[in-house]
Write an enzyme that holds these catalytic residues in place. Sequence first.
Site, PDB file in Angstrom:
ATOM      1  N   SER A 165       0.836  -1.207   0.000  1.00 15.20           N
ATOM      2  CA  SER A 165       0.000   0.000   0.000  1.00 15.20           C
ATOM      3  C   SER A 165       0.873   1.260   0.000  1.00 15.20           C
ATOM      4  O   SER A 165       0.501   2.276  -0.608  1.00 15.20           O
ATOM      5  CB  SER A 165      -0.982   0.008   1.172  1.00 15.20           C
ATOM      6  OG  SER A 165      -0.305   0.179   2.385  1.00 15.20           O
ATOM      7  N   ASN A 166       2.027   1.196   0.637  1.00 22.70           N
ATOM      8  CA  ASN A 166       2.952   2.346   0.565  1.00 22.70           C
ATOM      9  C   ASN A 166       3.517   2.496  -0.839  1.00 22.70           C
ATOM     10  O   ASN A 166       3.713   3.613  -1.317  1.00 22.70           O
ATOM     11  CB  ASN A 166       4.098   2.192   1.574  1.00 22.70           C
ATOM     12  CG  ASN A 166       3.712   2.698   2.951  1.00 22.70           C
ATOM     13  OD1 ASN A 166       3.535   3.890   3.155  1.00 22.70           O
ATOM     14  ND2 ASN A 166       3.562   1.775   3.906  1.00 22.70           N
ATOM     15  N   ILE A 197      16.658  -7.529   6.090  1.00 24.03           N
ATOM     16  CA  ILE A 197      17.646  -6.532   6.502  1.00 24.03           C
ATOM     17  C   ILE A 197      18.755  -6.485   5.451  1.00 24.03           C
ATOM     18  O   ILE A 197      19.282  -7.527   5.056  1.00 24.03           O
ATOM     19  CB  ILE A 197      18.216  -6.885   7.895  1.00 24.03           C
ATOM     20  CG1 ILE A 197      17.094  -6.780   8.926  1.00 24.03           C
ATOM     21  CG2 ILE A 197      19.371  -5.958   8.259  1.00 24.03           C
ATOM     22  CD1 ILE A 197      17.457  -7.310  10.297  1.00 24.03           C
ATOM     23  N   HIS A 232       8.880   3.129   8.928  1.00 24.49           N
ATOM     24  CA  HIS A 232       8.717   2.169  10.022  1.00 24.49           C
ATOM     25  C   HIS A 232       7.483   2.556  10.843  1.00 24.49           C
ATOM     26  O   HIS A 232       7.294   3.740  11.157  1.00 24.49           O
ATOM     27  CB  HIS A 232       9.972   2.171  10.904  1.00 24.49           C
ATOM     28  CG  HIS A 232       9.922   1.149  11.979  1.00 24.49           C
ATOM     29  ND1 HIS A 232      10.114  -0.202  11.730  1.00 24.49           N
ATOM     30  CD2 HIS A 232       9.654   1.248  13.303  1.00 24.49           C
ATOM     31  CE1 HIS A 232       9.982  -0.870  12.854  1.00 24.49           C
ATOM     32  NE2 HIS A 232       9.711  -0.021  13.818  1.00 24.49           N
ATOM     33  N   GLU A 246       1.092   6.795   7.121  1.00 26.35           N
ATOM     34  CA  GLU A 246       2.311   6.429   6.375  1.00 26.35           C
ATOM     35  C   GLU A 246       2.208   6.886   4.924  1.00 26.35           C
ATOM     36  O   GLU A 246       3.174   7.371   4.333  1.00 26.35           O
ATOM     37  CB  GLU A 246       2.532   4.913   6.404  1.00 26.35           C
ATOM     38  CG  GLU A 246       2.953   4.381   7.760  1.00 26.35           C
ATOM     39  CD  GLU A 246       3.264   2.887   7.720  1.00 26.35           C
ATOM     40  OE1 GLU A 246       3.832   2.404   6.727  1.00 26.35           O
ATOM     41  OE2 GLU A 246       2.934   2.185   8.693  1.00 26.35           O
TER      42      GLU A 246
HETATM   43  C1  GAR Z   1       3.913  -0.755   6.830  1.00 30.51           C
HETATM   44  O1  GAR Z   1       3.188  -0.495   8.008  1.00 30.51           O
HETATM   45  C2  GAR Z   1       5.385  -0.459   7.043  1.00 30.51           C
HETATM   46  O2  GAR Z   1       5.631   0.639   7.867  1.00 30.51           O
HETATM   47  C3  GAR Z   1       5.834  -1.732   7.710  1.00 30.51           C
HETATM   48  O3  GAR Z   1       5.163  -2.758   7.022  1.00 30.51           O
HETATM   49  C4  GAR Z   1       3.919  -2.248   6.515  1.00 30.51           C
HETATM   50  C5  GAR Z   1       3.867  -2.520   5.032  1.00 30.51           C
HETATM   51  O4  GAR Z   1       2.617  -2.194   4.501  1.00 30.51           O
HETATM   52  N1  GAR Z   1       7.251  -1.868   7.650  1.00 30.51           N
HETATM   53  C6  GAR Z   1       7.972  -2.455   8.583  1.00 30.51           C
HETATM   54  O5  GAR Z   1       7.488  -2.964   9.583  1.00 30.51           O
HETATM   55  C7  GAR Z   1       9.456  -2.490   8.304  1.00 30.51           C
HETATM   56  N2  GAR Z   1      10.176  -2.687   9.502  1.00 30.51           N
HETATM   57  P1  GAR Z   1       2.416  -2.063   2.918  1.00 30.51           P
HETATM   58  O6  GAR Z   1       3.018  -3.304   2.284  1.00 30.51           O
HETATM   59  O7  GAR Z   1       0.932  -2.024   2.742  1.00 30.51           O
HETATM   60  O8  GAR Z   1       3.094  -0.807   2.467  1.00 30.51           O
END
Ligand code: GAR
Length: 194
Positions: A21-22, A97, A114, A179
């Site tokens: 989604s990001n 990582i 994060h 985010e």
């Molecule tokens: C988001 O909340 C991001 O901040 C987190 O995973 C999710 C991904 O969502 N990232 C971490 O925890 C990295 N340490 P998305 O795939 O819908 O963007």
Amino acid sequence: MVKSTGFKKIKTAVFISGTGSNLKSLIKFSKLKKSPISIKLIISDNLYAKGLNFGNIFKIKKKIFNFNDRRSAEKRIISQLKKNEIKLICLAGFMKILSRYFIENFNGKILNIHPSLLPKYKGLNTHKRAILKKEKFSGCTVHFVTSKLDSGKIIIQKKVKINKNETEKSLAKKILIEEHKLYPKAIMNIFSIP
Ligand code: GAR
């Protein structure tokens, strides 16, 4: 401070492991005239990442790398990044990582988002831990990536209130909405003309 010329956008790769989604919000942002970035490559460690669909929808090149052998995966990714002249990496829900080798061999900036108010709650299960600790607030952070987990210089943060009956799921949802706004804002802060 790198100046955005308005016509030559910074070639960017987004790394994902899951929903993306990001990634979607970054793609939409990249298409705005004012945006300093253009997304040229999507990289994933997970063949089944739902977010890879955005590559099809928006016609962006996708590459999947198996991280069982991290060094070999990283070497191949570095060569892809060079080939595509990538100067910015946005980690967006990328759950591997990256090694010091990778970070030192990539010639550009690496950002991560994060889901906590760093330096609090580095690593996994951030929402669960924040609720268990009875925190009043959590949030999200965009930061530069170094070889130490979730520890690079913070660019920007957004606070989100934790309500009385908050669940891990409801908090994750609220933070994710923030985010999607925070990542573009961080990029504008870094690359736009002061
Ligand atoms: C988001 O909340 C991001 O901040 C987190 O995973 C999710 C991904 O969502 N990232 C971490 O925890 C990295 N340490 P998305 O795939 O819908 O963007």
